[in-house]
Scaffold this motif. Sequence first.
Motif, PDB file in Angstrom:
ATOM      1  N   LEU A 305      33.734  24.798  25.308  1.00 53.15           N
ATOM      2  CA  LEU A 305      34.467  23.456  25.462  1.00 53.15           C
ATOM      3  C   LEU A 305      33.520  22.323  24.768  1.00 53.15           C
ATOM      4  O   LEU A 305      33.881  21.106  24.518  1.00 53.15           O
ATOM      5  CB  LEU A 305      34.628  22.966  26.868  1.00 53.15           C
ATOM      6  CG  LEU A 305      35.573  23.833  27.768  1.00 53.15           C
ATOM      7  CD1 LEU A 305      35.340  23.703  29.065  1.00 53.15           C
ATOM      8  CD2 LEU A 305      36.858  23.723  27.058  1.00 53.15           C
ATOM      9  N   LYS A 322      42.089  22.156  21.735  1.00 52.01           N
ATOM     10  CA  LYS A 322      43.117  21.531  22.921  1.00 52.01           C
ATOM     11  C   LYS A 322      44.290  22.234  22.875  1.00 52.01           C
ATOM     12  O   LYS A 322      44.499  22.577  24.016  1.00 52.01           O
ATOM     13  CB  LYS A 322      43.567  20.431  22.078  1.00 52.01           C
ATOM     14  CG  LYS A 322      44.516  19.216  22.633  1.00 52.01           C
ATOM     15  CD  LYS A 322      44.865  17.969  22.034  1.00 52.01           C
ATOM     16  CE  LYS A 322      45.789  17.359  22.589  1.00 52.01           C
ATOM     17  NZ  LYS A 322      45.285  16.741  24.000  1.00 52.01           N
ATOM     18  N   VAL A 325      43.314  25.105  25.616  1.00 51.88           N
ATOM     19  CA  VAL A 325      43.263  24.436  27.161  1.00 51.88           C
ATOM     20  C   VAL A 325      44.699  24.243  27.511  1.00 51.88           C
ATOM     21  O   VAL A 325      44.847  24.493  28.613  1.00 51.88           O
ATOM     22  CB  VAL A 325      42.422  23.122  26.983  1.00 51.88           C
ATOM     23  CG1 VAL A 325      42.663  22.532  28.255  1.00 51.88           C
ATOM     24  CG2 VAL A 325      40.842  23.493  26.740  1.00 51.88           C
ATOM     25  N   THR A 354      37.597  19.890  30.791  1.00 55.03           N
ATOM     26  CA  THR A 354      38.603  19.866  29.906  1.00 55.03           C
ATOM     27  C   THR A 354      39.425  18.765  30.057  1.00 55.03           C
ATOM     28  O   THR A 354      40.541  18.469  29.423  1.00 55.03           O
ATOM     29  CB  THR A 354      39.577  21.187  30.156  1.00 55.03           C
ATOM     30  OG1 THR A 354      40.261  20.791  31.744  1.00 55.03           O
ATOM     31  CG2 THR A 354      38.774  22.387  30.422  1.00 55.03           C
TER      32      THR A 354
END
Length: 424
Positions: A305, A322, A325, A354
Amino acid sequence: MTDITLEHFKRAVSDISANGDNDTLPFDIDNRFITENQEDLARIAFKFSEGLEKGSRKSARNLIDELPIFSERLLVPTGTAGFRITTKIHPFWNIYFNALGVAVAEALEPTRNERAHSYRFASSGKGLFNRDASWRTFREASIVDCERSPDTSVVVQTDISSFYEHVSHHRIENLVSDLFGEASTVSTQIDRFLSRFASGRSFGLPVGGQCSRILAELLLSSIDRRLTDEGLIWRRYVDDFVLITQNQSEAYRALAILSHALADYGLTLNRTKTVLLTAKHYVDYVKTQLGVAGDEASKLSEIDLHFDPYSDTAEADYTELKGIVESLNIRELLDGELRKAQPDTFLVTQIGRTLRLHDPETALLLCSTLLSPGNLHAFRASWSTIMRGIASVCAEESFRIIHEPLDKLLDDIRVIRRIFCRRR
């Protein structure tokens, strides 16, 4: 012979600006001031360092002992019901202390063994440490060592008992002196700062900052050399050791060598975490620990991340991260953790990281669950990361539409706390 330079202070300030001063605590508002004044703060700290380096060790000791250096020992949650001590250091002295650590790391790194996977110093870039060296690579490398060993191999898995609390300042001072030479005051400076942070005690590293990690690696590098000289196959991540041996008798011999090496520094192994496993059992255990399954929880645990806005491919990296996630049902994962008697701390921590990668509506729903007064106990061990994630959302203009309801969620926590305290 190593000199303290302005660049060491610039890197320390830059790292604190990007990552905060203490990763066990929520992101501090002081960091915004640090971010806006990086150059000035680095130069002021460097000028102070120059003055100390021109004098003797005795004068450096006396001056630091006379200074009003503020630090505070705090409790932070760990696990479902425990606490540990962390140290909050005055922002300026935290910058200064970390800069001394950067200089130590720079001098130490060329001498370190590749089998030590924790906090490998990066000579350039935004972060202080090489991100390719991690707990995961430590575990993966230990698997490779096991797979190359005979079927009779036995693995010792252990760690040091209360490591940070028992590190000797005198030992650290001597090791730093070996790096910088007798003419430098750096070893004396570090010793006196450590003493001040420990309220006059001669042992213990302050938890949560970068310099402490570097000083821990400095001391443990001596242990690494001892293990290598004895011909052992080992891997280490901070104070976690894995020793790969030919058979059970060799496993006990390796354990004795490590115990003796630690005893020279006043350290002992944690008996409750010291186990002997067959190589096959160890490999199966670690593969399960790393999450080789393909479910969504494992995917979230495995993805990186970290996002570097200064990367040459920053926009593509962010879009890819992105997308990964958004492909996961994070809300369902979070609800699943709440249904457990003991939520997975790492998974909840990843969810906190996130938050800024979701659309505002989803981010607000996640924050509502994370900040619900009824859920605070379940998520207590991940609290600092959750608050850092919420701070990142509050700092993003693209999330302005949810800033007001986020403020209301945070206000509700304070109201509940006041009512609870009044009832007591």
